[in-house]
Design a protein around this motif. Structure first.
Motif, PDB file in Angstrom:
ATOM      1  N   GLU A  51       1.013  -1.204  -0.123  1.00  9.89           N
ATOM      2  CA  GLU A  51       0.230   0.094  -0.117  1.00  9.89           C
ATOM      3  C   GLU A  51       0.847   1.165   0.162  1.00  9.89           C
ATOM      4  OE1 GLU A  51      -3.386   0.167   2.969  1.00  9.89           O
ATOM      5  OE2 GLU A  51      -3.740  -1.950   2.720  1.00  9.89           O
ATOM      6  N   ASP A  52       1.918   1.257   0.844  1.00 10.57           N
ATOM      7  CA  ASP A  52       2.938   2.514   0.843  1.00 10.57           C
ATOM      8  C   ASP A  52       3.454   2.823  -0.584  1.00 10.57           C
ATOM      9  OD1 ASP A  52       2.116   2.722   3.478  1.00 10.57           O
ATOM     10  OD2 ASP A  52       3.957   1.679   4.133  1.00 10.57           O
ATOM     11  N   PHE A  53       3.963   1.714  -1.117  1.00 12.48           N
ATOM     12  CA  PHE A  53       4.397   1.630  -2.411  1.00 12.48           C
ATOM     13  C   PHE A  53       3.526   2.184  -3.453  1.00 12.48           C
ATOM     14  CE2 PHE A  53       4.754  -0.532  -6.456  1.00 12.48           C
ATOM     15  CZ  PHE A  53       5.918   0.063  -7.022  1.00 12.48           C
ATOM     16  N   LEU A  54       2.232   1.797  -3.523  1.00  9.87           N
ATOM     17  CA  LEU A  54       1.263   2.375  -4.509  1.00  9.87           C
ATOM     18  C   LEU A  54       0.926   3.706  -4.206  1.00  9.87           C
ATOM     19  CD1 LEU A  54      -0.981  -1.024  -4.544  1.00  9.87           C
ATOM     20  CD2 LEU A  54       0.563   0.071  -6.096  1.00  9.87           C
ATOM     21  N   LYS A  55       0.799   4.022  -2.853  1.00  7.67           N
ATOM     22  CA  LYS A  55       0.598   5.583  -2.573  1.00  7.67           C
ATOM     23  C   LYS A  55       1.678   6.159  -3.132  1.00  7.67           C
ATOM     24  CE  LYS A  55      -2.213   4.548   1.261  1.00  7.67           C
ATOM     25  NZ  LYS A  55      -2.414   4.464   3.029  1.00  7.67           N
ATOM     26  N   LYS A  56       2.978   5.988  -2.864  1.00  2.00           N
ATOM     27  CA  LYS A  56       4.181   6.711  -3.279  1.00  2.00           C
ATOM     28  C   LYS A  56       4.429   6.920  -4.960  1.00  2.00           C
ATOM     29  CE  LYS A  56       9.138   6.713  -2.722  1.00  2.00           C
ATOM     30  NZ  LYS A  56      10.480   6.103  -2.165  1.00  2.00           N
ATOM     31  N   GLY A  57       3.935   5.844  -5.597  1.00  4.37           N
ATOM     32  CA  GLY A  57       3.702   5.826  -6.922  1.00  4.37           C
ATOM     33  C   GLY A  57       2.547   6.410  -7.484  1.00  4.37           C
ATOM     34  N   HIS A  58       1.429   6.846  -6.627  1.00  3.22           N
ATOM     35  CA  HIS A  58       0.555   7.521  -7.130  1.00  3.22           C
ATOM     36  C   HIS A  58      -0.356   6.732  -8.090  1.00  3.22           C
ATOM     37  CE1 HIS A  58       1.809  11.401  -5.359  1.00  3.22           C
ATOM     38  NE2 HIS A  58       3.126  11.119  -6.192  1.00  3.22           N
ATOM     39  N   TYR A  59      -0.416   5.369  -7.681  1.00  6.49           N
ATOM     40  CA  TYR A  59      -1.181   4.421  -8.284  1.00  6.49           C
ATOM     41  C   TYR A  59      -2.751   4.322  -7.553  1.00  6.49           C
ATOM     42  CZ  TYR A  59       2.901   2.524 -10.330  1.00  6.49           C
ATOM     43  OH  TYR A  59       3.966   2.392 -11.244  1.00  6.49           O
ATOM     44  N   LEU A  79       3.543  -4.498 -11.111  1.00  2.00           N
ATOM     45  CA  LEU A  79       4.310  -5.997 -10.756  1.00  2.00           C
ATOM     46  C   LEU A  79       5.572  -5.522 -11.130  1.00  2.00           C
ATOM     47  CD1 LEU A  79       1.652  -8.710 -11.630  1.00  2.00           C
ATOM     48  CD2 LEU A  79       2.643  -7.940  -9.308  1.00  2.00           C
ATOM     49  N   LEU A  80       6.029  -4.892 -12.207  1.00  2.00           N
ATOM     50  CA  LEU A  80       7.424  -4.910 -12.566  1.00  2.00           C
ATOM     51  C   LEU A  80       8.036  -4.045 -11.700  1.00  2.00           C
ATOM     52  CD1 LEU A  80       7.107  -5.038 -16.423  1.00  2.00           C
ATOM     53  CD2 LEU A  80       8.069  -6.753 -15.262  1.00  2.00           C
ATOM     54  N   GLU A  81       7.501  -2.765 -11.443  1.00  2.00           N
ATOM     55  CA  GLU A  81       8.141  -1.699 -10.640  1.00  2.00           C
ATOM     56  C   GLU A  81       8.539  -2.419  -9.145  1.00  2.00           C
ATOM     57  OE1 GLU A  81      10.272   1.549  -9.685  1.00  2.00           O
ATOM     58  OE2 GLU A  81       9.531   0.896 -11.461  1.00  2.00           O
ATOM     59  N   ALA A  82       7.264  -3.095  -8.729  1.00  7.97           N
ATOM     60  CA  ALA A  82       7.428  -3.552  -7.335  1.00  7.97           C
ATOM     61  C   ALA A  82       8.587  -4.569  -7.288  1.00  7.97           C
ATOM     62  CB  ALA A  82       6.084  -4.173  -6.999  1.00  7.97           C
ATOM     63  N   SER A  83       8.606  -5.418  -8.175  1.00  5.96           N
ATOM     64  CA  SER A  83       9.466  -6.400  -8.070  1.00  5.96           C
ATOM     65  C   SER A  83      11.119  -5.757  -8.420  1.00  5.96           C
ATOM     66  CB  SER A  83       9.373  -7.584  -9.387  1.00  5.96           C
ATOM     67  OG  SER A  83       9.617  -7.092 -10.612  1.00  5.96           O
ATOM     68  N   ARG A  84      11.193  -4.810  -9.036  1.00  4.10           N
ATOM     69  CA  ARG A  84      12.453  -4.118  -9.058  1.00  4.10           C
ATOM     70  C   ARG A  84      12.940  -3.428  -8.021  1.00  4.10           C
ATOM     71  NH1 ARG A  84      14.589   0.673  -9.731  1.00  4.10           N
ATOM     72  NH2 ARG A  84      12.448   1.982  -9.605  1.00  4.10           N
ATOM     73  N   VAL A  85      11.993  -3.086  -7.066  1.00  6.54           N
ATOM     74  CA  VAL A  85      12.363  -2.657  -5.643  1.00  6.54           C
ATOM     75  C   VAL A  85      12.241  -3.612  -4.597  1.00  6.54           C
ATOM     76  CG1 VAL A  85      12.148  -0.159  -6.357  1.00  6.54           C
ATOM     77  CG2 VAL A  85      10.337  -1.544  -5.329  1.00  6.54           C
TER      78      VAL A  85
END
Length: 90
Positions: A51-59, A79-85
């Motif tokens: 959730e924090d990742f999605l909020k930070k990415g403005h998804y 999914l690609l961006e999340a796996s990258r980090v």
């Protein structure tokens, strides 16, 4: 005559502004359905991390009791961006 012309121009400008505003509003709305981001359940810590990742990415996303839902047309990008980090952590 000049007052009638001014009123006609003002009405035309107002109609144009309304049409442009409506076009911008409807073209930026994402109407694709929501789908689960992951095919497996996340624990509470992982849910918060995602959730924090999605909020930070403005998804745009939604949550239910066991899943995080994202727009279908954004799922692969997320999914690609999340796996990258490295999200979610194991």
């Amino acid at each position: 005559m000049a007052d009638k012309r001014k009123r006609t121009i003002l009405i035309g400008v107002l109609v144009l502004v309304i049409v442009v505003a409506a076009a911008v509003y409807f073209s930026t709305r994402n109407t694709t359905p929501y789908v689960p981001l992951f095919s497996y359940e996340l624990n509470q810590e992982q849910m918060q991390e995602v959730e924090d990742f999605l909020k930070k990415g403005h998804y745009d996303f939604q949550t239910d009791k066991k899943a995080i839902l994202v727009h279908e047309n954004e799922k692969q990008e997320i999914l690609l961006e999340a796996s990258r980090v490295g999200i979610p952590s194991k």
